[in-house]
Design an enzyme around this catalytic site. Structure first.
Site, short mmCIF file in Angstrom:
data_model
loop_
_atom_site.label_atom_id
_atom_site.label_comp_id
_atom_site.label_asym_id
_atom_site.label_seq_id
_atom_site.Cartn_x
_atom_site.Cartn_y
_atom_site.Cartn_z
N GLU A 70 1.18 -0.51 -5.16
CA GLU A 70 0.24 0.58 -5.41
C GLU A 70 1.08 1.86 -5.46
O GLU A 70 1.35 2.48 -4.43
CB GLU A 70 -0.82 0.68 -4.32
CG GLU A 70 -1.90 1.70 -4.66
CD GLU A 70 -2.38 2.52 -3.48
OE1 GLU A 70 -3.31 3.32 -3.66
OE2 GLU A 70 -1.82 2.39 -2.38
N ASP A 109 0.83 -1.21 0.00
CA ASP A 109 0.00 0.00 0.00
C ASP A 109 0.86 1.26 0.00
O ASP A 109 1.92 1.31 0.63
CB ASP A 109 -0.89 -0.03 1.25
CG ASP A 109 -1.81 1.18 1.33
OD1 ASP A 109 -2.64 1.34 0.42
OD2 ASP A 109 -1.67 1.96 2.30
#
Length: 634
Positions: free
Chosen positions: A367, A314
């Site tokens: 990401e 993330d």
């Protein structure tokens, strides 16, 4: 009298690796371990707290009294406190009471390596084990074939707390999800699920992205072994499991990692590098050896003990840039005068090298929302070493285009075609994630323009375009049936919508697109290579039509794709074809079964020796309104 027996699981080699930041299985040493010493069963505790005068284990077994069970500091300047408490059993609640050398500050912390935590809002750690008999041997032996970059990879992103709720808005347990979710994902044909963070977190509105228990699946849904059952059953159903992993930041909750022993132990001591202004959270010190070892050990832990098949990392962009969300004067340049965080770059490279050297059959997915180069290229070539990267530019441009009224799309066709100028610079995953359906952004179906029929036709068109575009795929839960409301983490998806034909049609479309993707090698064998794609025509702006060829290893299995981005039925639409023969309509998003108007081509279409689009051959087609057609060579 101290009730702790001197004992250690650490060797001198362990300590040397820990200090060097190269001990990648710290969970085997630090934390709470059910063991036997001299014939007596109990629990060995070990915690890293170098800026401490004293560390005690407090819990329900000693009435949370500091000093009753005081650990002993090692003599090797590692900062590790350890000891064995006899006759302590599984299920005991505990924390560490830490008296700091800094002004006598006393902190009470959950165990950073706890395997299980109390159900929030309670915050104690729980003595536990990881005993479980796995039944997914067939998957684990063969998963390299499911996880490879030249295989179909279609991901269903799930928030466990809101996928489906039971009566009275109760969470489904891991065991209930092991029945309901597994059957649903198998039915819809996704190859993988991606779970938004399952590691323990205190605050539901964080969606799990602010962790306090990095080694513990959240107790909201059951015990650690219950989560193992969920993973196990997914594997038995032929479905891979990806976990969202959050090394980018952590919350300042009193029982968490922040200010752990009265010092900036896990977070960077410089507030310009150690605090995230957007999320009001702390940032790991990626330059500290022991912190790097903690994070990489955590990644390996989930791969080893929970048989996880991939980690989606993330907020990588927030880690890479020193000036991320910071104004002038709020950040300091690196030694070369740039804005890249060199410690982060070094850490991410090491993370990926360790993951792939230990588990060559898994994937790491970044990401990363910027143009940072070579994210998904090997570290030996100067890349960060990820297996894949989210294609955020494609997502943004595609949704921007689809939100335009169809009459204006002819002026903006470059928003679609531009992606092909860089699509093969990385191993891209095409994501329509949870971030696109919250905070007033509207659900995907309500991003689409037009009346009800056009909205659903546009959504089918969007999905047809996505599944025939180079790259792997990701859809957030609810998108597969046209969820109308924005995602709300406090409630179930709107499953009642499947009672309506348009919504059930979308679900059938996604099911069939997954089947198409998995059954047609041209859609996956070269999905990250320029050899796998060829434009037929990207310049028909006036009609808002794109046409292209998808290619696999076998030329005979190549596919022709034509997308009509307007609600205009186009008859006798001619496209260039690279060879003579016949075309067969293989897939049509306008089919009646999906809620379309069922405009179809003839069973076979003869390719004519009529030059067109710079080719010697061509074919005349019928293009359904707001539709994607896929043709094979007959």
């Amino acid at each position: 009298m101290n009730k702790v027996i001197t004992h250690s699981l650490f060797t001198d080699f362990d300590i040397a690796l820990f200090k060097a930041g190269k001990h990648y299985r710290l969970y085997e040493k630090l934390g709470a371990h059910l063991i036997e010493v001299d014939g007596v069963k109990g629990v060995y505790f070990a915690v890293w707290a170098p800026t401490s005068n004293a560390v005690s284990v407090v819990g329900d077994f000693n009435y949370w009294v500091q000093g009753e069970h005081q650990l002993q500091v090692r003599w090797d300047s590692s900062g590790i406190w350890e000891g064995f408490i006899p006759n302590l059993d599984k299920g005991a609640l505990y924390k560490y009471k830490i008296e700091s050398k800094i002004n006598g500050v006393v902190t009470e912390k959950a165990d950073p390596f706890a395997l299980y935590c109390e159900k929030p809002p309670h915050t104690a750690s729980v003595v536990w084990d990881l005993d479980y008999t796995w039944k997914d041997e067939n998957w684990m032996v063969n998963r390299k074939d499911y996880n490879a970059l030249d295989k179909p990879y279609s991901v269903y992103e799930v928030h466990l707390g809101s996928w489906k709720r039971a009566d009275h808005n109760r969470f489904l347990s891991y065991l209930e999800l092991a029945d309901d979710l597994v059957a649903y994902v198998k039915d819809t044909g996704f190859t993988h699920v991606e779970f938004m963070p399952v590691m323990e977190y205190p605050y539901d509105p964080s969606w799990g992205y602010q962790l306090t228990g990095y080694f513990a699946p959240t107790s909201r849904f059951g015990k650690p072994q219950d989560f193992m059952v969920l993973v196990d059953k997914l594997h038995q159903a032929g479905i891979g499991v990806i976990l969202d992993w959050v090394p980018s930041h952590f919350p300042e909750d009193a029982h968490g990692l922040g200010f752990f022993d009265g010092s900036h132990l896990y977070e960077h001591p410089d507030r310009r590098k150690g605090y995230h202004p957007d999320w009001k959270s702390l940032v790991f010190n990626y330059g500290r050896n022991e912190v790097r070892a903690f994070l990489i050990s955590n990644a390996l832990f989930w791969l080893q003990h929970y048989h996880v098949d991939g980690l989606r990392v993330d907020a990588v962009a927030s880690m890479l840039y020193l000036d991320y969300s910071r104004k002038d004067g709020e950040w300091e340049a690196n030694i070369f005068g740039g804005n890249e965080n060199l410690d982060t770059i070094s850490f991410l490279k090491e993370f990926n090298e360790v993951i792939y050297s230990n588990y060559s059959d898994v994937q790491t997915i970044a990401e990363e929302s910027t143009s940072f180069s070579m994210v998904s290229r090997p570290t030996s070539f100067g890349g960060l070493g990820f297996g894949m990267k989210w294609m955020m530019g494609w997502m943004h441009d595609t949704l921007q285009y689809f939100q335009r009224e169809t009459v204006y799309r002819k002026y903006h066709q470059n928003e679609l075609s531009f992606a092909m100028t860089y699509v093969f610079t990385e191993n891209f995953m095409l994501p329509f994630s949870h971030d696109e359906v919250v905070y007033g952004k509207k659900s995907l179906i309500y991003k689409m323009p037009g009346d009800e029929w056009q909205r659903f036709a546009n959504l089918r068109l969007l999905y047809g375009y996505m599944f025939t575009h180079p790259g792997t795929k990701l859809l957030f839960m609810g998108a597969e049936f046209g969820q109308t409301n924005e995602w709300n983490f406090e409630n179930s998806l709107d499953w009642h919508l499947l009672e309506y034909d348009y919504h059930s049609g979308i679900k059938k479309l996604i099911t069939d697109l997954n089947q198409l993707y998995k059954s047609q090698p041209a859609l996956y064998e070269k999905q990250f290579s320029g050899e796998g794609f060829e434009w037929i025509n990207y310049s028909d702006h006036q009609n808002a039509v794109l046409s292209y060829i998808r290619k696999g290893n076998n030329e005979d299995e190549n596919l022709v794709v034509v997308c009509n981005f307007t609600p205009v039925l186009r008859e006798n639409y001619r496209i260039g074809i690279p060879k003579k023969g016949k075309l067969k309509e293989l897939f049509n998003t306008n089919a009646a079964a999906y809620g379309g108007s069922d405009v179809q081509n003839e069973a076979t279409i003869t390719i004519e020796a009529v030059p067109y689009d710079g080719r010697d051959y061509s074919a005349s087609l019928i293009l359904p309104p707001l539709g994607v057609i896929v043709f094979s060579f007959a």
